[in-house]
Design a protein around this motif. Structure first.
Motif: not given
Length: 258
Positions: A103, A41, A82, A37, A65, A79, A132
């Motif tokens: 993400k 990407s 997740s 993460a 992704r 994508d 984030r």
């Protein structure tokens, strides 16, 4: 059905012996999971890591992704970096290991689809906004084995240093980085790029004063390869599997371009 057995012997546990016959009591009943993460990407890290795990004999599921793969075969496109991408792989019995791109905004909204996992690579953390960055910290805290960060990323270093009992592996393109030197002098670990005789690049694992070559010669030792190798080390993979996997990944990339 176990109903007759349970009716005949209601005080006897008839389920546990069956489970122990399938899963040894010493096993932790988990497959190795690595999460990548941060900023940008990271499919370029996940796929080489899957190649390493494949070289070690494991069927690896990947979610990025670009899509979902199991053992190198495309399962879904689009994508999937997740919560949903991880859920699909967790429900696939063929998967013996998982390598996931996640993400941070998705993690903040949905959390993890598992309570803990083995290793996290946090990249480009200093470039993230405050929410984030906090998500990156919480994600790293859920990694029970190792956290991989870039030697030049002060924010990521602070996150790693704030975690007790975690193995921290630094990534560095240059062995002269002062933070890297301090980390190694304290007995820490790093995966870095070095120049071999003849000018070729090589990928090296350092642990304190110990040094092991993971990839003896490569046209280019990219940041993605460094991260993939570090995650593989965190998952307990030997140098032979790392070298074979990275070589296979590089050959696959060249065939895709040609």
């Amino acid at each position: 059905s176990l109903a007759p057995h349970r009716a005949a012997m209601p005080k006897r546990d008839v389920i546990a012996p069956l489970v122990d016959n399938v899963i040894a009591p010493s096993d932790d009943e988990r497959i190795p999971i690595a999460v990548v993460a941060g900023e940008g990407s990271h499919g370029g890290i996940v796929e080489p890591l899957a190649a390493i795990l494949g070289a070690a004999g494991l069927c690896c599921g990947t979610a990025t992704r670009q899509g979902i793969r199991v053992g190198g075969s495309v399962v879904a496109r689009g994508d999937h970096a997740s919560h949903r991408g991880a859920e699909i792989l967790l429900n696939d019995p063929a998967c013996q290991a998982l390598a996931l791109e996640l993400k941070l905004r998705n993690f903040s909204a949905r959390g993890l689809p598992f309570d803990r996992y083995a290793a996290a690579a946090l990249l480009g953390v200093s470039a993230l906004d405050a929410p984030r960055r906090e998500a990156a910290r919480r994600l790293a805290a859920a990694a029970r084995g190792a956290v991989i960060v870039e030697a030049g990323d002060e924010t990521a270093l602070e996150i790693a240093q704030g975690l007790e009992g975690r193995r921290t592996i630094l990534l560095a393109a240059q062995a002269s980085d002062p933070r890297l030197r301090r980390h190694l002098e304290g007995g820490g670990e790093a995966v870095l790029a070095e120049t071999a005789s003849g000018g070729a690049g090589q990928l090296v694992h350092r642990a304190g004063k110990a040094r092991e070559i993971l990839l003896p010669a490569a046209p280019e030792v990219s940041a993605a390869l460094l991260a993939a190798a570090a995650l593989a080390l965190a998952l307990g993979q030997p140098a032979s599997a790392i070298s074979a996997g990275l070589t296979a990944a590089a050959e696959g990339a060249r065939r895709a371009v040609s």
